[in-house]
Design a protein around this motif. Structure first.
Motif, PDB file in Angstrom:
ATOM      1  N   HIS A 230      -2.888  -5.759  57.494  1.00 38.60           N
ATOM      2  CA  HIS A 230      -2.221  -6.348  56.337  1.00 38.60           C
ATOM      3  C   HIS A 230      -0.754  -6.651  56.640  1.00 38.60           C
ATOM      4  CE1 HIS A 230      -5.302  -4.919  53.075  1.00 38.60           C
ATOM      5  NE2 HIS A 230      -5.755  -5.891  53.843  1.00 38.60           N
TER       6      HIS A 230
ATOM      7  N   THR B 210      -3.225 -13.733  62.868  1.00 35.21           N
ATOM      8  CA  THR B 210      -3.419 -12.356  62.414  1.00 35.21           C
ATOM      9  C   THR B 210      -4.611 -11.721  63.109  1.00 35.21           C
ATOM     10  OG1 THR B 210      -2.459 -12.868  60.249  1.00 35.21           O
ATOM     11  CG2 THR B 210      -3.868 -10.911  60.390  1.00 35.21           C
TER      12      THR B 210
ATOM     13  N   VAL C 145      -1.875 -18.950  60.496  1.00 36.35           N
ATOM     14  CA  VAL C 145      -1.633 -17.637  59.885  1.00 36.35           C
ATOM     15  C   VAL C 145      -2.884 -16.771  59.986  1.00 36.35           C
ATOM     16  CG1 VAL C 145      -1.244 -16.463  57.673  1.00 36.35           C
ATOM     17  CG2 VAL C 145       0.214 -18.389  58.354  1.00 36.35           C
ATOM     18  N   HIS C 146      -4.016 -17.351  59.629  1.00 34.61           N
ATOM     19  CA  HIS C 146      -5.288 -16.622  59.700  1.00 34.61           C
ATOM     20  C   HIS C 146      -5.623 -16.243  61.138  1.00 34.61           C
ATOM     21  CE1 HIS C 146      -9.690 -17.961  60.479  1.00 34.61           C
ATOM     22  NE2 HIS C 146      -9.670 -16.650  60.511  1.00 34.61           N
TER      23      HIS C 146
ATOM     24  N   ILE D  55       2.394 -14.865  56.967  1.00 30.73           N
ATOM     25  CA  ILE D  55       2.617 -15.636  55.741  1.00 30.73           C
ATOM     26  C   ILE D  55       4.106 -15.895  55.547  1.00 30.73           C
ATOM     27  CG2 ILE D  55       2.497 -15.538  53.212  1.00 30.73           C
ATOM     28  CD1 ILE D  55      -0.205 -14.115  53.533  1.00 30.73           C
TER      29      ILE D  55
ATOM     30  N   LEU E  97      -0.677  -9.848  58.588  1.00 31.49           N
ATOM     31  CA  LEU E  97      -0.933 -10.973  57.687  1.00 31.49           C
ATOM     32  C   LEU E  97       0.309 -11.317  56.885  1.00 31.49           C
ATOM     33  CD1 LEU E  97      -2.960 -12.966  56.358  1.00 31.49           C
ATOM     34  CD2 LEU E  97      -3.504 -11.137  54.734  1.00 31.49           C
ATOM     35  N   GLU E  98       0.937 -10.309  56.305  1.00 30.51           N
ATOM     36  CA  GLU E  98       2.126 -10.535  55.474  1.00 30.51           C
ATOM     37  C   GLU E  98       3.240 -11.196  56.273  1.00 30.51           C
ATOM     38  OE1 GLU E  98       2.791  -6.564  54.240  1.00 30.51           O
ATOM     39  OE2 GLU E  98       1.072  -6.549  52.840  1.00 30.51           O
TER      40      GLU E  98
ATOM     41  N   MET F 106       1.170 -20.562  51.516  1.00 35.64           N
ATOM     42  CA  MET F 106      -0.288 -20.486  51.607  1.00 35.64           C
ATOM     43  C   MET F 106      -0.925 -20.892  50.279  1.00 35.64           C
ATOM     44  SD  MET F 106      -0.979 -19.649  54.717  1.00 35.64           S
ATOM     45  CE  MET F 106       0.426 -20.749  55.096  1.00 35.64           C
TER      46      MET F 106
ATOM     47  N   TYR G  96      -7.979 -13.005  52.587  1.00 37.86           N
ATOM     48  CA  TYR G  96      -7.874 -12.424  53.919  1.00 37.86           C
ATOM     49  C   TYR G  96      -7.539 -10.942  53.891  1.00 37.86           C
ATOM     50  CZ  TYR G  96      -8.764 -16.879  56.032  1.00 37.86           C
ATOM     51  OH  TYR G  96      -9.396 -18.038  56.417  1.00 37.86           O
ATOM     52  N   ARG G  97      -6.827 -10.493  52.871  1.00 38.43           N
ATOM     53  CA  ARG G  97      -6.626  -9.050  52.746  1.00 38.43           C
ATOM     54  C   ARG G  97      -7.972  -8.346  52.560  1.00 38.43           C
ATOM     55  NH1 ARG G  97      -1.358  -7.203  51.804  1.00 38.43           N
ATOM     56  NH2 ARG G  97      -2.155  -5.341  50.789  1.00 38.43           N
TER      57      ARG G  97
ATOM     58  N   GLU H  17      -4.091 -15.236  50.424  1.00 35.73           N
ATOM     59  CA  GLU H  17      -3.736 -13.882  50.839  1.00 35.73           C
ATOM     60  C   GLU H  17      -4.768 -12.868  50.358  1.00 35.73           C
ATOM     61  OE1 GLU H  17      -0.040 -10.667  50.818  1.00 35.73           O
ATOM     62  OE2 GLU H  17       0.221 -12.640  49.891  1.00 35.73           O
TER      63      GLU H  17
END
Length: 320
Positions: free
Chosen positions: A218, A192, A188-189, A225, A221-222, A235, A243-244, A240
């Motif tokens: 963002h 993104t 995920v990280h 996730i 990322l969303e 996660m 990373y945001r 979240e």
């Protein structure tokens, strides 16, 4: 503990050096050019947290390696996995643990098919390292994390012993009972940052300073996730928010290794990261257009790179 490290590049060179410092009986399985360099100059590593390190190392070619290893550390790129399997197949014994720190998740099934479920650990690295043209391995930050575990969730003596050894060498190492969840969090990280920095050709800070950049990152990322959640992986707490904040930092200098490889004209892991996430989004019905655009961008680069290579091969004088 006897450890064979496949490759002595950014990841293999760094973690291999730290494991040697901890007292491991360790060798690097490398190609002829890298073997000659290592035998001539030794292995040099530079790290902000642990300083400079240089010493002679054992560097072997495929035909020179024999069975008897406790751990084989796979630090190759995902697109080199089939070649890596061919290289290590003769040296993997019934008690050998194979620890891959490749990006993505698809390699786990490939390795299990080749060596059996019991042999394969799950693993991931969090490090910003590169191999300089001089052959020196450079860690670009104080990140030096190595997380691994049995895919069935057991905490076995082999993973606990390896974690203890790695920590003695200065690695932030951890053996965990749910490595699959940790690998999804890494994907995920990474997915993104890779999609954003490759598509927009800038660091996280440069993107954050551009109009709409933070909102775009963002959104990526969303959706990543959401893809993980639809595959049964939530996660961890604080993930979240962390990373945001990172993606919104206008002073951030973070780029994915995929962008660095692309800018140097090298091969990239388009299928193993961006393609994997795109297929995963489609499987569970998560909105896919951002992933589709990022994957298309990366695959177009691969087509252009292949075309340019073919032209150079056809007409070397013109390329010069």
């Amino acid at each position: 503990m006897r450890i064979l490290v496949l490759g002595a590049g950014a990841l293999g060179g760094y973690f291999g050096a730290r494991l040697l410092e901890a007292g491991a009986e360790l060798a690097f399985l490398v190609r002829p050019k890298r073997q000659a360099q290592l035998r001539r100059e030794g292995l040099s590593v530079r790290c902000p947290a642990l300083g400079a390190w240089c010493r002679p190392v054992t560097a072997l070619l495929a035909g020179e390696v024999r069975p008897g290893w406790d751990v084989v550390l796979l630090s190759c790129k995902a697109y080199d996995l089939e070649a890596a399997i061919d290289s290590i197949r003769p040296v993997v014994g019934p008690e050998t643990a194979i620890l891959p720190v490749l990006n993505g998740l698809s390699h786990i099934d490939t390795l299990r098919e080749a060596f059996g479920e019991a042999a394969v650990l799950g693993g991931l690295a969090k490090i910003r390292a590169t191999l300089a043209p001089s052959g020196e391995v450079r860690n670009l930050s104080d990140w030096r994390y190595l997380t691994f575990g049995e895919m069935d969730g057991r905490m076995t003596p082999r993973v606990e012993a390896l974690a203890a050894l790695a920590r003695r060498g200065g690695i932030e190492a951890q053996a965990v009972p749910d490595i699959r969840a940790a690998m999804w969090a890494k994907l995920v990280h990474l997915g993104t940052v890779a999609a954003g920095t490759v598509l927009l050709r800038g660091s996280t800070g440069q993107i954050a300073r551009a109009p709409g950049g933070v909102a775009f990152m963002h959104r990526l990322l969303e959706r990543n996730i959401a893809i993980a959640a639809a595959h049964g992986v939530a996660m961890p707490p604080g993930f979240e928010a962390e990373y945001r904040a990172m993606l919104a930092d206008p002073a951030g200098s973070y780029t994915a290794s995929m962008l660095r490889d692309l800018e140097q004209g090298g091969r990239i892991e388009a299928d193993h990261i961006l393609g994997y996430l795109l297929a995963a989004a489609r499987r569970v019905g998560v909105e896919e257009e951002l992933h589709a655009i990022a994957y298309l961008h990366a695959k177009t680069y691969e087509e252009r790179r292949a075309e340019e290579k073919a032209q150079r091969d056809k007409d070397p004088g013109r390329a010069a």
